[in-house]
Design an enzyme around this catalytic site. Structure first.
Site, short mmCIF file in Angstrom:
data_model
loop_
_atom_site.label_atom_id
_atom_site.label_comp_id
_atom_site.label_asym_id
_atom_site.label_seq_id
_atom_site.Cartn_x
_atom_site.Cartn_y
_atom_site.Cartn_z
N ASP A 167 0.86 -1.18 0.00
CA ASP A 167 0.00 0.00 0.00
C ASP A 167 0.90 1.23 0.00
OD1 ASP A 167 -1.77 -2.11 0.54
OD2 ASP A 167 -3.02 -0.87 1.85
N LYS A 235 -6.94 3.27 -3.46
CA LYS A 235 -7.33 3.27 -2.04
C LYS A 235 -7.58 4.70 -1.60
CE LYS A 235 -5.33 1.98 2.47
NZ LYS A 235 -4.17 1.32 3.13
N LYS A 271 -10.28 0.21 -2.49
CA LYS A 271 -10.18 -0.02 -1.04
C LYS A 271 -10.50 1.26 -0.29
CE LYS A 271 -6.95 -1.35 2.66
NZ LYS A 271 -5.57 -1.84 2.97
#
Length: 335
Positions: A167, A235, A271
């Site tokens: 991430d 995300k 996400k």
């Protein structure tokens, strides 16, 4: 997720851009996107947020939420013991009910990846197969304020330790200054740093930190930029900046993913992370996904919740459905 093959920025992305991904080309493309109708977006999100699900579907919805959670601990005070406890909870969220599914992943800082991998043991692997992946935040998370060399070393170290997913955070300062080529190149470089010796790659989630992007138009542009550069997921947030995930922002990102799929056939994950604490709220996101990109996206390689406390409420709701009562707070209900 764990065996993603590495590739350069896809030819389909370059075809959409109509040229090489320099500042001028990216600016022309990103600023040529239709403006976001903020009122319309928020009205759509509000409508989706009021949709109810049948009682018979609630058990499915709760189990689906568990399967899509990245169970997270990202604190400076994290210890090996805390990470081991996190992995134990991911493997057996409700020790009193062995029918409870595992979470999709645990998400930790890079220096804790080895501990997480060791703790998961044989259950470490692809969440689409019912195993638990290890995600690591990288690239000077959460600020992103570091040299590219440090960001890449951060990524490589986590992958070498066994991370299945990285991430990363984009450089919001560069993005907001219009240095789109720099952001694009950093994403490409981080994706390359996700490469393993066997030619596969850790999956790359690109964190936009939407709470700092100041407008829906910027969220749309950052989403497109991240996908064009090769991100496997987009995300919302680090969870360290308010506002974090919101339903309108997630809806907008899902619409970008839908439009990318229509244009290229490619499938990108989404996400939302930070601030999703109750089953009732999480179900709103499930409905939004199903209505925007389809139920096919409700699987771990295409949708995740980044959360630390959400799982606790889901377990309480599962207990309530199973037994007709639970000892949780009265205000946590599913309508």
């Amino acid at each position: 997720m764990t065996g993603t093959s590495i590739e350069a920025p896809h030819e389909r992305a370059l075809a959409l851009l109509g040229g090489q991904p320099d500042d001028a080309t990216l600016r022309r493309y990103l600023h040529g996107l239709p403006g976001v109708d903020a009122v319309g977006l928020e009205a759509r999100a509000a409508d989706l947020g009021t949709r109810s699900i049948k009682t018979t579907s609630k058990a499915w919805a709760l189990d689906t939420i568990v399967k899509l959670i990245d169970l997270t601990t990202l604190e400076g005070a994290d210890t090996p013991g805390k990470v081991r406890s996190l992995t134990a909870k991911a493997l057996a969220p409700d020790p009193g009910d062995r029918q409870t599914p595992r979470t999709a992943a645990v998400c930790v800082y890079g220096d804790m990846v080895g501990i997480a991998v060791e703790s998961l043991g044989a259950a470490h692997g692809d969440p689409d197969d019912g195993l638990v992946a290890v995600a690591a935040v990288a690239t000077a998370f959460p600020s992103g304020r570091a040299s590219l060399e440090i960001k890449l070393a951060d990524t490589r170290d986590a992958v070498a330790a066994g991370a299945d997913e990285i991430d990363m955070v984009i450089d919001r300062g560069a993005f907001l200054s219009g240095r789109y080529g720099q952001v694009f190149d950093e994403i490409v470089a981080v994706k390359d740093a996700c490469r393993r010796a066997d030619g596969t790659s850790a999956s790359l989630k690109v964190i936009l930190e939407t709470g700092e992007l100041m407008s829906y138009d910027n969220v749309r542009r950052a989403s497109w930029l991240s996908i064009l550069a090769g991100g496997d997921f987009i995300k919302t947030s680090t969870g360290k900046v308010a506002p974090a995930a919101t339903l309108p922002v997630t809806l907008l990102m899902l619409e970008v993913v839908r439009d990318w799929h229509t244009a290229t056939g490619g499938r990108i994950g989404v996400k939302p992370a930070g601030g999703i604490r109750t089953s009732k709220d999480a179900i709103k996101y499930l409905v939004t996904v199903a209505e925007t990109v389809g139920e096919d996206w409700l699987q771990p390689h295409l949708f995740r919740f980044g959360a630390s406390s959400l799982l606790n409420d889901v377990l309480l709701q599962r207990q309530k459905l199973r037994t007709g009562h639970y000892s949780g707070p009265d205000y946590v209900t599913i309508d």
